[in-house]
Design an enzyme around this catalytic site. Structure first.
Site, PDB file in Angstrom:
ATOM      1  N   THR A 168       0.691  -1.026   0.074  1.00 23.51           N
ATOM      2  CA  THR A 168      -0.098  -0.018   0.033  1.00 23.51           C
ATOM      3  C   THR A 168       0.799   1.224   0.136  1.00 23.51           C
ATOM      4  OG1 THR A 168      -1.714   1.179   1.432  1.00 23.51           O
ATOM      5  CG2 THR A 168      -0.225  -0.316   2.690  1.00 23.51           C
ATOM      6  N   ASP A 169       0.304   2.089  -0.434  1.00 21.45           N
ATOM      7  CA  ASP A 169       0.984   3.553  -0.295  1.00 21.45           C
ATOM      8  C   ASP A 169       1.215   4.165   1.137  1.00 21.45           C
ATOM      9  OD1 ASP A 169      -1.655   4.422  -0.120  1.00 21.45           O
ATOM     10  OD2 ASP A 169      -1.701   5.952  -1.504  1.00 21.45           O
ATOM     11  N   GLU A 170       0.341   3.636   1.983  1.00 24.64           N
ATOM     12  CA  GLU A 170       0.137   4.136   3.525  1.00 24.64           C
ATOM     13  C   GLU A 170       1.471   3.912   4.020  1.00 24.64           C
ATOM     14  OE1 GLU A 170      -3.456   3.244   5.382  1.00 24.64           O
ATOM     15  OE2 GLU A 170      -4.712   3.021   3.471  1.00 24.64           O
ATOM     16  N   LYS A 215       2.235  -3.446   7.515  1.00 21.15           N
ATOM     17  CA  LYS A 215       2.429  -3.655   6.215  1.00 21.15           C
ATOM     18  C   LYS A 215       3.875  -3.150   5.468  1.00 21.15           C
ATOM     19  CE  LYS A 215       0.076  -4.598   2.944  1.00 21.15           C
ATOM     20  NZ  LYS A 215      -0.243  -5.937   2.500  1.00 21.15           N
ATOM     21  N   TYR A 246      -1.698  -0.587  10.958  1.00 17.37           N
ATOM     22  CA  TYR A 246      -2.016  -1.303   9.690  1.00 17.37           C
ATOM     23  C   TYR A 246      -0.748  -0.782   8.985  1.00 17.37           C
ATOM     24  CZ  TYR A 246      -3.131  -1.466   4.807  1.00 17.37           C
ATOM     25  OH  TYR A 246      -3.309  -1.784   3.469  1.00 17.37           O
TER      26      TYR A 246
HETATM   27  P1  NAD Z   1      -9.438  -7.441   2.168  1.00 18.79           P
HETATM   28  O1  NAD Z   1      -9.627  -6.966   3.644  1.00 18.79           O
HETATM   29  O2  NAD Z   1     -10.671  -7.150   1.640  1.00 18.79           O
HETATM   30  O3  NAD Z   1      -9.136  -8.765   2.109  1.00 18.79           O
HETATM   31  C1  NAD Z   1      -7.907  -9.606   2.670  1.00 18.79           C
HETATM   32  C2  NAD Z   1      -8.264 -11.111   2.332  1.00 18.79           C
HETATM   33  O4  NAD Z   1      -7.389 -11.628   3.162  1.00 18.79           O
HETATM   34  C3  NAD Z   1      -9.665 -11.551   3.005  1.00 18.79           C
HETATM   35  O5  NAD Z   1     -10.396 -12.531   2.251  1.00 18.79           O
HETATM   36  C4  NAD Z   1      -9.183 -12.249   4.062  1.00 18.79           C
HETATM   37  O6  NAD Z   1     -10.096 -13.410   4.750  1.00 18.79           O
HETATM   38  C5  NAD Z   1      -7.609 -12.742   3.853  1.00 18.79           C
HETATM   39  N1  NAD Z   1      -6.648 -13.214   4.902  1.00 18.79           N
HETATM   40  C6  NAD Z   1      -6.630 -12.318   5.923  1.00 18.79           C
HETATM   41  N2  NAD Z   1      -5.704 -12.948   6.657  1.00 18.79           N
HETATM   42  C7  NAD Z   1      -5.329 -13.925   6.208  1.00 18.79           C
HETATM   43  C8  NAD Z   1      -4.497 -15.054   6.431  1.00 18.79           C
HETATM   44  N3  NAD Z   1      -3.869 -14.928   7.652  1.00 18.79           N
HETATM   45  N4  NAD Z   1      -4.226 -15.943   5.494  1.00 18.79           N
HETATM   46  C9  NAD Z   1      -4.901 -16.208   4.532  1.00 18.79           C
HETATM   47  N5  NAD Z   1      -5.685 -15.192   4.221  1.00 18.79           N
HETATM   48  C10 NAD Z   1      -5.835 -14.147   4.750  1.00 18.79           C
HETATM   49  O7  NAD Z   1      -8.277  -6.441   1.806  1.00 18.79           O
HETATM   50  P2  NAD Z   1      -8.123  -5.788   0.351  1.00 18.79           P
HETATM   51  O8  NAD Z   1      -8.258  -4.537   0.273  1.00 18.79           O
HETATM   52  O9  NAD Z   1      -8.582  -6.726  -0.777  1.00 18.79           O
HETATM   53  O10 NAD Z   1      -6.611  -5.750   0.318  1.00 18.79           O
HETATM   54  C11 NAD Z   1      -5.673  -6.739  -0.299  1.00 18.79           C
HETATM   55  C12 NAD Z   1      -4.327  -6.575  -0.338  1.00 18.79           C
HETATM   56  O11 NAD Z   1      -4.073  -5.283  -1.099  1.00 18.79           O
HETATM   57  C13 NAD Z   1      -3.678  -6.238   1.206  1.00 18.79           C
HETATM   58  O12 NAD Z   1      -2.666  -6.788   1.397  1.00 18.79           O
HETATM   59  C14 NAD Z   1      -3.709  -4.939   1.135  1.00 18.79           C
HETATM   60  O13 NAD Z   1      -2.664  -4.200   2.320  1.00 18.79           O
HETATM   61  C15 NAD Z   1      -3.601  -3.994  -0.098  1.00 18.79           C
HETATM   62  N6  NAD Z   1      -3.879  -2.817  -0.713  1.00 18.79           N
HETATM   63  C16 NAD Z   1      -5.416  -2.463  -0.300  1.00 18.79           C
HETATM   64  C17 NAD Z   1      -5.517  -1.603  -0.791  1.00 18.79           C
HETATM   65  C18 NAD Z   1      -6.952  -0.987  -0.841  1.00 18.79           C
HETATM   66  O14 NAD Z   1      -7.454   0.246  -1.015  1.00 18.79           O
HETATM   67  N7  NAD Z   1      -8.181  -1.706  -0.368  1.00 18.79           N
HETATM   68  C19 NAD Z   1      -4.621  -0.514  -1.459  1.00 18.79           C
HETATM   69  C20 NAD Z   1      -3.293  -0.711  -1.640  1.00 18.79           C
HETATM   70  C21 NAD Z   1      -3.091  -2.093  -1.121  1.00 18.79           C
HETATM   71  P1  TYD Z   2     -10.833   3.959   4.306  1.00 17.20           P
HETATM   72  O1  TYD Z   2     -11.792   3.540   3.049  1.00 17.20           O
HETATM   73  O2  TYD Z   2     -10.822   3.310   5.563  1.00 17.20           O
HETATM   74  O3  TYD Z   2      -9.368   3.674   3.637  1.00 17.20           O
HETATM   75  P2  TYD Z   2      -7.752   4.215   4.183  1.00 17.20           P
HETATM   76  O4  TYD Z   2      -8.117   4.476   5.745  1.00 17.20           O
HETATM   77  O5  TYD Z   2      -7.131   2.945   4.087  1.00 17.20           O
HETATM   78  O6  TYD Z   2      -7.516   5.321   3.380  1.00 17.20           O
HETATM   79  O7  TYD Z   2     -10.985   5.607   4.424  1.00 17.20           O
HETATM   80  C1  TYD Z   2     -10.713   6.377   3.431  1.00 17.20           C
HETATM   81  C2  TYD Z   2     -10.708   7.898   3.984  1.00 17.20           C
HETATM   82  O8  TYD Z   2     -11.833   8.195   4.475  1.00 17.20           O
HETATM   83  C3  TYD Z   2      -9.940   8.180   5.171  1.00 17.20           C
HETATM   84  O9  TYD Z   2      -9.261   9.452   4.972  1.00 17.20           O
HETATM   85  C4  TYD Z   2     -10.727   7.826   6.386  1.00 17.20           C
HETATM   86  C5  TYD Z   2     -12.094   8.407   5.729  1.00 17.20           C
HETATM   87  N1  TYD Z   2     -13.216   7.824   6.190  1.00 17.20           N
HETATM   88  C6  TYD Z   2     -14.211   8.781   6.623  1.00 17.20           C
HETATM   89  O10 TYD Z   2     -14.233   9.781   6.697  1.00 17.20           O
HETATM   90  N2  TYD Z   2     -15.698   7.987   7.130  1.00 17.20           N
HETATM   91  C7  TYD Z   2     -15.766   6.680   7.167  1.00 17.20           C
HETATM   92  O11 TYD Z   2     -16.803   6.209   7.722  1.00 17.20           O
HETATM   93  C8  TYD Z   2     -14.554   5.690   6.833  1.00 17.20           C
HETATM   94  C9  TYD Z   2     -14.700   4.273   6.694  1.00 17.20           C
HETATM   95  C10 TYD Z   2     -13.445   6.537   6.260  1.00 17.20           C
END
Ligand code: NAD
Ligand code: TYD
Length: 352
Positions: free
Chosen positions: A132-134, A162, A158
């Site tokens: 992630t960019d975070e 990561k 988180y």
């Molecule tokens: P998500 O929470 O929707 O899905 C995570 C999945 O991993 C779930 O299906 C969960 O059951 C599984 N999981 C959790 N712990 C596990 C374990 N110990 N063993 C096997 N499976 C396990 O997450 P997402 O949004 O799909 O993100 C996927 C990846 O992309 C993550 O690594 C996250 O850090 C990264 N990412 C997400 C975003 C975003 O905006 N959602 C952006 C950048 C990077």
């Molecule tokens: P989120 O979707 O949780 O992603 P991340 O924290 O990984 O960026 O949140 C996106 C942005 O929206 C973040 O700045 C937090 C804000 N946010 C709200 O303002 N209200 C909400 O109910 C949630 C879930 C997030």
């Protein structure tokens, strides 16, 4: 054959679905099925022999070792993680367990497997770690966007977990020569997004007549990328990326949260007007800010465009319209998430 971990989550499920549209190479999908894992997202693959689902933990090195030996994949793509910042604030331990310890065990199992490979199988093998960019921390308003050489300054449990996983992955390349690739992507949105994250939460709450919570002043900025663009970027990095390198993936689409929420409300006003004909924006409520809330993320995605020729296909306008329409068309998916019925999907529907 490829392995995908976390393929029942938001991005992993989109990745598996798109992968099997793009090509016929089978996928072994290993997912623990935490609250975020939802096999209903993969319902269209029922009976498809190219998708082998295994419920399991990336931290279970014995299981991963057995699966690697059995299926002999040419690549492993690691999506599995605890992913929600708010949950990491309330309960960081699961984040350390899966994102740090789990990734470590996965790396150990993959290293042992890769060590035994020979010839082309060894030369061609790849482990792609999805991050992630975070990890880069928070930007001030006028700071340049995060590049691959930006310093890691994670601020939440988180992002810290990561960051730790990224460092472990890096070290396995540097120390053992394991052929790894790391991608750092901005905020995704799109179909099958669990409604605890901002965009799906706003859509679902709006339609249910509930309040739309905006943390703090709503001026926090994120860069938003349509999930299918993230999936195409991962496919591109897997195919053509240089091992040991990291690639930032972003949508060139920085927006304050309040703008995101207003855009979603405007689309809902158009596509599913409220019965009283008032705007959904009337449901917006400003609530207490998130602890340690990062102010701004922005991704400089020039490297992946320059070196691998990837750039996003969707603009925010096209991607968010598709997303809102998807939630309107897939009410049952959301209803089952909200009622908890999705957790019974495996027992009742899945025969793999
Ligand atoms: P998500 O929470 O929707 O899905 C995570 C999945 O991993 C779930 O299906 C969960 O059951 C599984 N999981 C959790 N712990 C596990 C374990 N110990 N063993 C096997 N499976 C396990 O997450 P997402 O949004 O799909 O993100 C996927 C990846 O992309 C993550 O690594 C996250 O850090 C990264 N990412 C997400 C975003 C975003 O905006 N959602 C952006 C950048 C990077
Ligand atoms: P989120 O979707 O949780 O992603 P991340 O924290 O990984 O960026 O949140 C996106 C942005 O929206 C973040 O700045 C937090 C804000 N946010 C709200 O303002 N209200 C909400 O109910 C949630 C879930 C997030």
């Amino acid at each position: 054959m490829i392995f995908v971990t976390g393929g029942a989550g938001f991005i992993g499920a989109n990745f598996v679905l798109d992968w099997l549209v793009e090509n016929d190479e089978p996928v072994v999908n290993i997912d623990k099925l935490t609250y975020a894992g939802n096999l209903e997202s993969l319902a269209s693959l029922q009976g498809d022999k190219r998708h082998i689902f295994v419920q399991g933990d990336i931290g279970d090195a014995d299981l991963i070792t057995r699966l690697l030996e059995k299926y002999q994949p040419r690549a492993v793509i690691n999506f599995a993680a605890e992913s929600h910042v708010d949950r990491s604030i309330h309960g960081p331990e699961a984040f350390v367990q899966t994102n740090v310890v789990g990734t470590f065990h996965l790396l150990e199992a993959v290293r042992a497997y890769w060590n035994e490979l020979e010839g082309d199988s060894k030369a061609d093998f790849r482990l792609l770690h999805v991050s992630t960019d975070e990890v880069y921390g928070s930007l001030a308003k006028d700071d340049p966007a995060f590049s691959e050489t930006s310093r890691y300054e994670p601020n939440s449990p988180y992002s810290a977990s990561k960051a730790a996983s990224d460092h472990l992955v890096r070290s396995y390349h540097h120390t053992y020569g394991l052929p790894v690739l790391t991608t750092n992507c901005s905020n995704n949105y799109g179909p099958y997004h669990f409604p605890e994250k901002l965009i799906p939460l706003i859509i679902v709450n709006a339609l249910a007549g509930k309040s739309l919570p905006i943390y703090g002043d709503g001026q926090q900025i994120r860069d938003w990328l349509y999930v299918k663009d993230h999936c195409s970027a991962i496919r591109r990095v897997l195919a053509a990326g240089t091992t040991g390198e990291t690639y930032n993936i972003g949508g060139w689409n920085e927006k304050p949260n309040i703008d995101i929420v207003n855009t979603v409300c405007a689309l809902l006003d158009e596509l599913r007007p409220r019965t009283d004909n008032q705007s959904y924006t009337g449901q917006i409520t400003f609530v207490t800010d998130r602890l340690g809330h990062d102010r701004r993320y922005a991704i400089d995605a020039r490297k992946i465009e320059r070196e691998l020729g990837w750039k996003p296909a969707e603009t925010f306008a096209t991607g968010i319209r598709k997303t809102v329409q998807w939630y309107l068309d897939n009410h049952e998916w959301t209803a089952n998430v909200q009622s908890g019925a999705y957790r019974d999907w495996m027992e009742t529907n899945y025969q793999n």
